[in-house]
Design a protein around this motif. Sequence first.
Motif, mmCIF file in Angstrom:
data_model
loop_
_atom_site.group_PDB
_atom_site.id
_atom_site.type_symbol
_atom_site.label_atom_id
_atom_site.label_comp_id
_atom_site.label_asym_id
_atom_site.label_seq_id
_atom_site.Cartn_x
_atom_site.Cartn_y
_atom_site.Cartn_z
ATOM 1 N N VAL A 14 -19.095 -79.229 -31.346
ATOM 2 C CA VAL A 14 -20.475 -79.003 -31.800
ATOM 3 C C VAL A 14 -21.431 -78.829 -30.583
ATOM 4 O O VAL A 14 -21.378 -79.556 -29.596
ATOM 5 C CB VAL A 14 -20.944 -80.426 -32.397
ATOM 6 N N GLY A 15 -21.922 -77.515 -30.698
ATOM 7 C CA GLY A 15 -22.632 -77.150 -29.382
ATOM 8 C C GLY A 15 -21.647 -76.963 -28.346
ATOM 9 O O GLY A 15 -20.504 -76.347 -28.464
ATOM 10 N N SER A 16 -22.050 -77.549 -27.151
ATOM 11 C CA SER A 16 -20.913 -77.543 -25.831
ATOM 12 C C SER A 16 -20.002 -78.702 -26.020
ATOM 13 O O SER A 16 -19.251 -78.835 -24.898
ATOM 14 C CB SER A 16 -21.852 -77.179 -24.642
ATOM 15 N N HIS A 17 -20.184 -79.487 -26.950
ATOM 16 C CA HIS A 17 -19.214 -80.782 -26.897
ATOM 17 C C HIS A 17 -17.988 -80.709 -27.918
ATOM 18 O O HIS A 17 -18.097 -80.022 -28.938
ATOM 19 C CB HIS A 17 -20.086 -81.893 -27.178
ATOM 20 N N LYS A 18 -17.005 -80.914 -27.422
ATOM 21 C CA LYS A 18 -15.690 -81.038 -28.322
ATOM 22 C C LYS A 18 -15.497 -82.607 -28.484
ATOM 23 O O LYS A 18 -15.598 -83.538 -27.795
ATOM 24 C CB LYS A 18 -14.415 -80.584 -27.587
ATOM 25 N N LEU A 19 -15.328 -82.764 -29.914
ATOM 26 C CA LEU A 19 -15.108 -84.120 -30.480
ATOM 27 C C LEU A 19 -13.893 -84.264 -31.276
ATOM 28 O O LEU A 19 -13.470 -83.373 -31.689
ATOM 29 C CB LEU A 19 -16.186 -84.628 -31.448
ATOM 30 N N GLU A 20 -13.182 -85.409 -30.823
ATOM 31 C CA GLU A 20 -11.926 -85.333 -31.627
ATOM 32 C C GLU A 20 -11.894 -86.687 -32.664
ATOM 33 O O GLU A 20 -12.449 -87.754 -32.331
ATOM 34 C CB GLU A 20 -10.972 -86.174 -30.358
#
Length: 134
Positions: A14-20
Motif C-alpha cells: 500500500v503506497g510505499s508500505h508492505k503489509l503482511e
Amino acid sequence: TYTYVAQRVSTVTVGSHKLELRSLPSPVATLTFHDVFPPKAPTSLVLIPGGGFGEQPSIDLSWDANFETDVIGYNIYRSNGAGFTKLNPEPVPVPAFRDTHVEPGQQYTYRVTAVDKRQNESGSGATATETIRK
C-alpha cells in the motif's frame, strides 16, 4: 510424531508500505509415523558342531552382524525335519548362538532373522545344516 499448523500469509503493498496479512491458524494436525520395514536378513550363517570329551553336544552358530542402526538382535530357528521352531524367547543381541539342545546322530537345519526396535523381523538368510556325530 509430527504436529503441523498451517496459516495463509499474503503480502500487500500500500503506497510505499508492505503489509503482511495472516489468516487464523488451521486446526492442529498430528501425524505419527511407524516403521513397518524389516531389517535386512542376516548373511553368512556358519555352524560348528561341538561337545564330546566330557562336554554336552552343541552346535555353535555365527553370522555376519547387521549394522542397521535400529537392529536390536536376532531370532534363531531350528528344524530337525518338520518345520522350524524359534529357539530364543527374546532377540539375541550378538551374531552368535550356542544350541545345547541337540542329540548325537541327529541332523539340524538353522536359519536366522534380524529384529529391529519396532519388532519388525527380517526374512531369513540362507539356511545351514549340521549333524552331531555319535
